[in-house]
Design a protein around this motif. Structure first.
Motif, PDB file in Angstrom:
ATOM      1  N   TYR A  76      92.347  40.344  34.309  1.00 28.14           N
ATOM      2  CA  TYR A  76      91.278  39.314  32.698  1.00 28.14           C
ATOM      3  C   TYR A  76      89.953  40.076  32.956  1.00 28.14           C
ATOM      4  N   ARG A  77      89.734  40.916  33.758  1.00 29.36           N
ATOM      5  CA  ARG A  77      88.305  41.578  33.355  1.00 29.36           C
ATOM      6  C   ARG A  77      87.992  42.569  32.489  1.00 29.36           C
ATOM      7  N   TRP A  78      89.123  43.375  32.420  1.00 24.62           N
ATOM      8  CA  TRP A  78      90.231  44.936  31.630  1.00 24.62           C
ATOM      9  C   TRP A  78      91.635  44.857  31.387  1.00 24.62           C
ATOM     10  N   PRO A  79      92.364  43.612  30.634  1.00 22.55           N
ATOM     11  CA  PRO A  79      93.028  44.286  31.059  1.00 22.55           C
ATOM     12  C   PRO A  79      93.994  44.681  29.378  1.00 22.55           C
ATOM     13  N   TYR A  80      93.398  46.087  30.541  1.00 19.87           N
ATOM     14  CA  TYR A  80      94.473  47.362  29.666  1.00 19.87           C
ATOM     15  C   TYR A  80      94.964  48.419  30.674  1.00 19.87           C
ATOM     16  N   PRO A  81      96.894  47.814  31.116  1.00 18.12           N
ATOM     17  CA  PRO A  81      97.661  48.172  31.948  1.00 18.12           C
ATOM     18  C   PRO A  81      97.103  50.073  31.670  1.00 18.12           C
ATOM     19  N   ASN A 102     102.618  45.995  22.390  1.00 19.35           N
ATOM     20  CA  ASN A 102     102.128  44.812  21.267  1.00 19.35           C
ATOM     21  C   ASN A 102     101.696  43.892  21.822  1.00 19.35           C
ATOM     22  N   TRP A 103     102.688  43.215  22.986  1.00 18.77           N
ATOM     23  CA  TRP A 103     101.927  42.265  23.771  1.00 18.77           C
ATOM     24  C   TRP A 103     100.456  41.927  24.529  1.00 18.77           C
ATOM     25  N   PHE A 104     100.405  43.549  24.493  1.00 19.68           N
ATOM     26  CA  PHE A 104      98.932  42.764  25.142  1.00 19.68           C
ATOM     27  C   PHE A 104      97.782  43.707  24.284  1.00 19.68           C
ATOM     28  N   ILE A 105      98.162  43.641  23.320  1.00 21.37           N
ATOM     29  CA  ILE A 105      97.408  43.316  21.820  1.00 21.37           C
ATOM     30  C   ILE A 105      96.987  41.924  21.456  1.00 21.37           C
ATOM     31  N   ASN A 106      97.900  42.219  20.955  1.00 21.77           N
ATOM     32  CA  ASN A 106      98.574  40.683  20.505  1.00 21.77           C
ATOM     33  C   ASN A 106      97.511  39.655  21.709  1.00 21.77           C
ATOM     34  N   GLN A 107      97.639  39.610  23.016  1.00 24.80           N
ATOM     35  CA  GLN A 107      97.197  39.077  23.611  1.00 24.80           C
ATOM     36  C   GLN A 107      95.605  39.151  23.631  1.00 24.80           C
ATOM     37  N   ARG A 108      94.970  40.259  23.713  1.00 31.98           N
ATOM     38  CA  ARG A 108      93.386  40.635  24.082  1.00 31.98           C
ATOM     39  C   ARG A 108      93.254  40.184  22.441  1.00 31.98           C
ATOM     40  N   LYS A 109      93.643  40.310  21.229  1.00 28.33           N
ATOM     41  CA  LYS A 109      93.107  40.117  19.914  1.00 28.33           C
ATOM     42  C   LYS A 109      92.796  38.034  20.788  1.00 28.33           C
ATOM     43  N   ARG A 110      93.717  37.688  20.764  1.00 34.23           N
ATOM     44  CA  ARG A 110      93.951  36.204  20.705  1.00 34.23           C
ATOM     45  C   ARG A 110      92.961  35.723  22.035  1.00 34.23           C
TER      46      ARG A 110
END
Length: 138
Positions: A76-81, A102-110
């Motif tokens: 969670y602290r750095w959610p960039y796989p 896309n899932w990670f982009i949306n998850q980080r935005k939201r």
């Protein structure tokens, strides 16, 4: 409109036996619409079904969402796989890399907001790195 016949003075079309055009009896918009719908409703309905098939497919499979959320929660602290982690997640979930991105982009935005210290740390790292390279060349 049928412009090529307009000069000859007869521009008409036939829809279910009713002529309309310049100089012929006119058909109201509502009547024309009903007539066209009767004639082409089957075709329109098949087109509608075809367009619906191509629309967004919807949610990802539940087990894939759970796997992505597990990774998200543990990072969670750095959610960039990394690319390797994305490949691992792709194999695990059966999703394409693009879907995972896309899932990670949306998850980080939201749902993700970097901490203020993290933002300052990144800025210091950038300015420190730039400053360090300038000093090395002096």
């Amino acid at each position: 409109m049928c412009m090529e016949y307009e000069a000859a003075g007869s521009c008409s079309s036939e829809v279910e036996g009713i002529e309309f055009g310049y100089g012929t009896r006119g058909v109201g918009d509502k009547e024309l619409k009903e007539m066209l719908l009767r004639k082409y409703s089957g075709y329109l309905s098949s087109l509608r079904k075809e367009f619906l098939k191509k629309r967004k497919k919807g949610k990802l499979p539940k087990d894939a969402r759970i796997a992505l959320m597990d990774w998200w929660n543990s990072h969670y602290r750095w959610p960039y796989p990394t690319e390797e982690e994305k490949l691992m997640l792709s194999e695990m979930t059966g999703l394409d890399i693009k879907q995972i991105n896309n899932w990670f982009i949306n998850q980080r935005k939201r749902h993700w907001k970097p901490s203020s210290e993290m933002r300052f740390g990144v800025m210091e790292g950038v300015s420190g790195a730039a400053h360090g390279t300038i000093l090395e060349h002096m």
